[in-house]
Scaffold this active site. Structure first.
Site, PDB file in Angstrom:
ATOM      1  N   HIS A   1       1.168  -1.227   0.065  1.00 52.68           N
ATOM      2  CA  HIS A   1      -0.139  -0.398   0.210  1.00 52.68           C
ATOM      3  C   HIS A   1       0.857   1.134   0.296  1.00 52.68           C
ATOM      4  O   HIS A   1       0.218   2.559  -0.090  1.00 52.68           O
ATOM      5  CB  HIS A   1      -1.019   0.106   1.290  1.00 52.68           C
ATOM      6  CG  HIS A   1      -1.845   0.893   1.315  1.00 52.68           C
ATOM      7  ND1 HIS A   1      -3.324   1.381   0.877  1.00 52.68           N
ATOM      8  CD2 HIS A   1      -1.963   2.308   1.762  1.00 52.68           C
ATOM      9  CE1 HIS A   1      -3.812   2.886   0.599  1.00 52.68           C
ATOM     10  NE2 HIS A   1      -3.026   3.364   1.479  1.00 52.68           N
ATOM     11  N   CYS A   2       2.208   1.544   0.138  1.00 50.55           N
ATOM     12  CA  CYS A   2       2.711   2.390   0.859  1.00 50.55           C
ATOM     13  C   CYS A   2       3.778   2.577  -0.815  1.00 50.55           C
ATOM     14  O   CYS A   2       3.407   3.590  -0.853  1.00 50.55           O
ATOM     15  CB  CYS A   2       3.699   2.198   1.715  1.00 50.55           C
ATOM     16  SG  CYS A   2       2.954   2.346   3.670  1.00 50.55           S
ATOM     17  N   ILE A   3       4.850   2.149  -0.825  1.00 55.34           N
ATOM     18  CA  ILE A   3       5.725   3.002  -1.745  1.00 55.34           C
ATOM     19  C   ILE A   3       4.899   2.852  -2.943  1.00 55.34           C
ATOM     20  O   ILE A   3       5.220   4.054  -3.653  1.00 55.34           O
ATOM     21  CB  ILE A   3       6.610   1.598  -1.895  1.00 55.34           C
ATOM     22  CG1 ILE A   3       7.204   1.180  -0.467  1.00 55.34           C
ATOM     23  CG2 ILE A   3       8.011   2.081  -3.355  1.00 55.34           C
ATOM     24  CD1 ILE A   3       8.241   2.459   0.397  1.00 55.34           C
TER      25      ILE A   3
ATOM     26  N   ILE B   1       2.359   3.890  -3.992  1.00 56.33           N
ATOM     27  CA  ILE B   1       0.601   4.775  -3.759  1.00 56.33           C
ATOM     28  C   ILE B   1       1.181   5.944  -3.223  1.00 56.33           C
ATOM     29  O   ILE B   1       1.353   7.061  -3.725  1.00 56.33           O
ATOM     30  CB  ILE B   1      -0.331   4.403  -2.865  1.00 56.33           C
ATOM     31  CG1 ILE B   1      -0.985   2.572  -3.819  1.00 56.33           C
ATOM     32  CG2 ILE B   1      -1.289   5.072  -1.884  1.00 56.33           C
ATOM     33  CD1 ILE B   1      -2.186   1.766  -3.414  1.00 56.33           C
ATOM     34  N   ASP B   2       2.145   6.004  -2.192  1.00 49.60           N
ATOM     35  CA  ASP B   2       2.302   7.300  -1.157  1.00 49.60           C
ATOM     36  C   ASP B   2       3.772   8.530  -1.909  1.00 49.60           C
ATOM     37  O   ASP B   2       1.852   9.303  -1.342  1.00 49.60           O
ATOM     38  CB  ASP B   2       2.633   7.371   0.127  1.00 49.60           C
ATOM     39  CG  ASP B   2       2.444   6.274   0.693  1.00 49.60           C
ATOM     40  OD1 ASP B   2       0.999   6.262   0.715  1.00 49.60           O
ATOM     41  OD2 ASP B   2       3.163   5.552   2.225  1.00 49.60           O
TER      42      ASP B   2
END
Ligand SMILES: NC(=O)c1ccc[n+]([C@@H]2O[C@H](COP(=O)([O-])OP(=O)(O)OC[C@H]3O[C@@H](n4cnc5c(N)ncnc54)[C@H](O)[C@@H]3O)[C@@H](O)[C@H]2O)c1
Length: 441
Positions: free
Chosen positions: A284-286, A288-289
């Site tokens: 979910h992080c790399i 998307i953020d």
């Protein structure tokens, strides 16, 4: 306006807890969103003796948790049963939430189709929090989002819904979640916790709360620098992974062993941090953020070029991995079309069961479009579908290795016997740099 006195910013943590009138205070902590972030936070808070309620709109999640079944790898069923024994309660019914002293919002922040942030869950969770606000409540947003969200989106909704004022009647802060699912060395307690409040009293209130749960609290100078800190951490990782991914492509053509170069460079005791190539970025992080940051920068009228370049390079990696498979099969005069390919490790992260945004999904799409026959084996994924079509799971690692014309190691889970993979695979492509025999990315 309710009777409430905001303490000066120099007050000690103990003084930050405000006196609330009334008998039924409700829980010490209400967590909104019981997923990868919210549930481990609930577990730590229960462990330090807080009375915790979790609220989630997903009734299935709530029913499972209430029956002692955890859906999150970092909190097992035994942990959950002890939490329930210590008074933890999960509910999907807003009327059961009482009057919490602290409310932490841990809901998802996905991207819209146009790559802008979808704050639908944040605004819905904020509306819930607004209905529960009383003078002296602390509200913390943990969901990852673009700088400005806490002040520009959350604050007005809380104020409109409660008729109270942030920084005067209640405390408001942002605290980025740094959870690293599956990491045994660093958990919520041992990872320093950044907090940034709307006012210094808000920062102190948040620091006092997290000080009960985390060994070290880091005070940001503002809400927006706490929001930016999270995006800086993830963008830094995204850009550096893209750097080594691009290098992997040309090092292969130059005949240079990049993995060995990284091993050597990593011996420098200062000024270098090792990042490794792979089949793409996931979770979910790399992936998307950094889009949240690009979105914010675009409001200034220009692009965030580093992020856009990193996205382009990392998004190319699944296709590059498939090209390398075709190249390896070609050496044995075999086409990719019709070849039996075993994918080992399809979750986005080592030793995790999380399949979200896994680069293996793009690898499957590309292999299907080129006519390969697919099989996967992953001890963390009992079943797996891509675009609604199931990918066949090998009954065991051994049978999968024996059946495949080519084995692609996409994720090097510690459960894999690498020696066995090396010895049994007819043709092996290692995208994680762990094998000594076979082709590495
Ligand atoms: N997973 C990670 O490793 C990680 C790490 C750091 C930060 N984050 C960030 O933390 C946030 C939460 O991520 P996650 O991985 O825990 O998500 P998740 O999807 O695992 O869990 C979120 C939960 O929130 C619930 N929910 C959605 N809307 C709700 C609402 N209005 N009220 C109550 N519950 C609601 C969902 O049903 C779900 O159970 C995201 O912003 C993410 O970017 C995640």
């Amino acid at each position: 306006m309710a009777d409430f006195v905001m303490p000066p910013h120099q007050v000690a943590d103990a003084a930050v807890r405000l006196v609330r009138e009334g008998a039924d205070y409700g829980p010490d902590l209400l967590i909104i969103g019981l997923g990868y972030v919210g549930l481990p936070l609930a577990a730590e808070a229960v462990r330090v003796g807080l009375r915790v309620t979790g609220y989630d709109v997903d009734e299935e999640v709530v029913a499972g948790l209430s029956a002692g079944r955890s859906h999150i790898g970092d909190v097992d069923d035994n942990d959950l049963r002890s939490m329930l024994g210590a008074g933890f309660r999960a509910t999907a019914d807003e009327s059961e939430l009482g009057w919490p002293e602290t409310i932490v919002i841990c809901v998802p922040t996905p991207l819209r189709a146009d790559y802008g942030p979808d704050l639908g869950a944040v605004t819905a969770a904020t509306a819930t929090a607004a209905r529960l606000l009383r003078p002296g409540t602390l509200v913390v947003l943990e969901s990852t989002t673009y700088p400005g969200t806490t002040e520009e989106v959350v604050r007005p909704l809380l104020e409109a819904g409660s008729k109270l004022r942030a920084g005067e009647d209640f405390y408001l802060a942002f605290s980025p979640e740094r959870i690293d699912p599956g990491n045994r060395d660093f958990g919520i307690r041992t990872t320093p916790k950044v907090v940034g409040g709307l006012t210094s009293a808000c920062t102190e209130a948040a620091a006092a709360f997290y000080g009960k749960i985390c060994d070290q609290v880091v005070r940001a100078g503002s809400v927006s620098s706490a929001e930016m800190a999270k995006l800086l951490e993830n963008t830094y990782r995204h850009v550096n992974v893209a750097l080594v991914n691009e290098m992997a492509i040309f090092c292969h053509e130059l005949g240079v062993d990049l993995w060995d170069a990284i091993r050597c460079a990593a011996t420098k005791p200062f000024g270098f941090e090792a990042f490794y190539p792979g089949p793409g970025v996931g979770g979910h992080c790399i992936p998307i953020d950094p889009n949240y940051l690009s979105y914010k920068v675009r409001t200034l009228g220009y692009p965030f070029r580093f992020v856009e370049l990193a996205q382009e390079i990392n998004a190319r990696m699944p296709g590059y991995v498939v090209d390398r498979m075709a190249e390896l099969l070609n050496r044995d005069a075999k086409p990719l079309k019709g070849a039996r390919i075993l994918l080992l490790g399809v979750t986005y992260k080592r030793d995790s069961a999380d399949l979200r945004e896994s680069p293996a999904i793009s690898v499957v799409r590309k292999l299907r479009s080129r006519g390969a026959q697919l099989l996967y084996y992953d001890p963390h994924a009992a079943s797996w579908s891509v675009d609604g079509i199931a990918v066949s799971r090998a009954p065991s690692l051994q049978s999968g290795l024996d059946a495949a014309d080519l084995v692609a190691l996409l994720q090097a889970h510690s459960a894999y016997d690498i020696k066995e993979i090396e010895q049994r695979a007819r043709v092996l492509l290692d995208t994680r740099g762990v094998v000594s025999a076979g082709e590495r990315l």
